[in-house]
Design an enzyme around this catalytic site. Structure first.
Site, PDB file in Angstrom:
ATOM      1  N   LYS A  64     -28.183  17.641 -22.182  1.00 29.32           N
ATOM      2  CA  LYS A  64     -26.777  17.878 -22.553  1.00 29.32           C
ATOM      3  C   LYS A  64     -26.702  18.903 -23.691  1.00 29.32           C
ATOM      4  O   LYS A  64     -25.864  19.814 -23.672  1.00 29.32           O
ATOM      5  CB  LYS A  64     -26.103  16.559 -22.972  1.00 29.32           C
ATOM      6  CG  LYS A  64     -25.859  15.609 -21.809  1.00 29.32           C
ATOM      7  CD  LYS A  64     -25.339  14.243 -22.269  1.00 29.32           C
ATOM      8  CE  LYS A  64     -25.282  13.282 -21.088  1.00 29.32           C
ATOM      9  NZ  LYS A  64     -24.791  11.938 -21.443  1.00 29.32           N
ATOM     10  N   GLN A  69     -24.469   7.774 -26.203  1.00 27.83           N
ATOM     11  CA  GLN A  69     -25.339   7.666 -25.039  1.00 27.83           C
ATOM     12  C   GLN A  69     -25.639   6.193 -24.745  1.00 27.83           C
ATOM     13  O   GLN A  69     -25.962   5.427 -25.647  1.00 27.83           O
ATOM     14  CB  GLN A  69     -26.634   8.452 -25.291  1.00 27.83           C
ATOM     15  CG  GLN A  69     -27.540   8.567 -24.083  1.00 27.83           C
ATOM     16  CD  GLN A  69     -26.940   9.374 -22.928  1.00 27.83           C
ATOM     17  OE1 GLN A  69     -26.115  10.264 -23.141  1.00 27.83           O
ATOM     18  NE2 GLN A  69     -27.333   9.054 -21.718  1.00 27.83           N
ATOM     19  N   ASP A  72     -16.419  11.062 -22.501  1.00 26.29           N
ATOM     20  CA  ASP A  72     -17.060  10.291 -21.429  1.00 26.29           C
ATOM     21  C   ASP A  72     -16.034   9.525 -20.595  1.00 26.29           C
ATOM     22  O   ASP A  72     -16.375   8.980 -19.549  1.00 26.29           O
ATOM     23  CB  ASP A  72     -18.044   9.267 -22.031  1.00 26.29           C
ATOM     24  CG  ASP A  72     -19.496   9.719 -21.923  1.00 26.29           C
ATOM     25  OD1 ASP A  72     -19.805  10.487 -20.997  1.00 26.29           O
ATOM     26  OD2 ASP A  72     -20.307   9.279 -22.758  1.00 26.29           O
TER      27      ASP A  72
HETATM   28  N1  GUN Z   1     -25.983   6.890 -19.628  1.00 25.98           N
HETATM   29  C1  GUN Z   1     -26.103   7.228 -18.322  1.00 25.98           C
HETATM   30  N2  GUN Z   1     -25.091   8.043 -17.949  1.00 25.98           N
HETATM   31  C2  GUN Z   1     -24.323   8.236 -19.033  1.00 25.98           C
HETATM   32  C3  GUN Z   1     -23.133   8.982 -19.275  1.00 25.98           C
HETATM   33  O1  GUN Z   1     -22.564   9.642 -18.401  1.00 25.98           O
HETATM   34  N3  GUN Z   1     -22.652   8.917 -20.548  1.00 25.98           N
HETATM   35  C4  GUN Z   1     -23.249   8.181 -21.510  1.00 25.98           C
HETATM   36  N4  GUN Z   1     -22.692   8.166 -22.716  1.00 25.98           N
HETATM   37  N5  GUN Z   1     -24.341   7.475 -21.322  1.00 25.98           N
HETATM   38  C5  GUN Z   1     -24.875   7.507 -20.094  1.00 25.98           C
END
Ligand code: GUN
Length: 280
Positions: free
Chosen positions: A49, A93, A116
């Site tokens: 990311k 996350q 998110d």
């Molecule tokens: N863990 C797995 N996929 C995601 C996501 O799209 N966002 C976040 N914050 N954690 C994740």
């Protein structure tokens, strides 16, 4: 012939367009990522990311907290980011360490910065078929891919394997809002094959390597594979890609399908956050 749904090139196109859009803005949009502990997969996702953000001219900051951090430590950091006008988007996350109440943490993020789309304001608006500030990145990316192959979604039978907060539930809502008939299956579902065999669109998001076999699917079905599993030193999905060949109408590969779209949608949400916060 089964068509391959190329998420990698779709995502590349979106990232290019975002980069051009960002170049016209007076200031770089800023994404702040909170990572607690040292989960291997999470560290890889976060690194990807950060790299993708930097490539298109987004400012991305990582806040890495010790795995023994308390809920109050994390809540205090989020509060600081909520109140910092330079921060446009915040993500925490997942998964968080077991001693942390995930809902309590997510609920603290300002809905206007929740890129998110996990905050109950945003999920609730989606449920009501109203426009939320943000929609979760993975379901949003899947919708973009599905709509290319199924421009007329109304009345389609969709089966989703997996009822998670991150994928299954928001995706079911998005598809329902497009007039699909949606079935969400999960670990307690009985006779799952009878359900998946009726699916025009089948989404596998359960994290079980190669679970979906040829006899699970309908001829010509569109298959979306959200799984990222390790098998024999390689990455594989929840759908047995080789087994469903020439029976499925179309399939997302792993890697190169849903994954790159998830990151592209997070970047798009961050630019959207910037624009939201700078509209007068
Ligand atoms: N863990 C797995 N996929 C995601 C996501 O799209 N966002 C976040 N914050 N954690 C994740």
């Amino acid at each position: 012939m089964t068509q391959i749904i190329d998420g990698k090139s779709a995502a590349q196109q979106i990232r290019l367009e975002l980069k051009q859009q960002i170049a016209t803005l007076p200031k770089m949009p800023q994404l702040d990522i909170v990572l607690v502990g040292h989960d291997d997969a999470s560290e890889i996702y976060v690194r990807n990311k950060l790299k993708a953000a930097a490539e298109i001219g987004l400012k991305a900051n990582l806040h890495q907290l010790d795995e023994h951090s308390s809920e109050n430590d994390i809540l205090a950091l989020i509060e600081r980011l909520n109140n910092d006008s330079a921060v446009n988007g915040i993500i925490v996350q997942l998964p968080l360490p077991a001693h942390i109440n995930t809902h309590k943490i997510i609920n603290q993020i300002a809905p206007q910065k929740d890129v998110d789309g996990f905050h109950p304001y945003n999920t609730g608006m989606l449920q009501n078929n109203e426009i939320p500030y943000f929609i979760a990145a993975t379901p949003l990316g899947i919708m973009k891919l599905v709509q290319r192959f199924c421009p007329h979604l109304s009345g389609k039978n969709v089966v989703i394997i997996g009822a998670s907060l991150i994928v299954g539930r928001p995706l079911a809502t998005l598809l329902l809002n497009q007039e699909c008939t949606v079935t969400i299956t999960h670990i307690h579902t009985q006779n799952i094959k009878e359900l998946t065999q009726k699916a025009d669109i089948l989404v596998a998001a359960c994290g079980v390597a190669n679970l979906v076999k040829r006899d699970w699917i309908k001829n010509g079905a569109v298959l979306i594979d959200v799984g990222i599993n390790r098998c024999d030193g390689k990455i594989c999905g929840d759908i047995d890609f080789a087994d469903v060949q020439d029976k499925a109408g179309a399939i997302t590969p792993v890697p190169g399908g849903v994954g790159p779209m998830t990151i592209a949608m997070l970047l798009e949400n961050t630019v959207h956050a910037y624009l939201l916060q700078h509209q007068s």
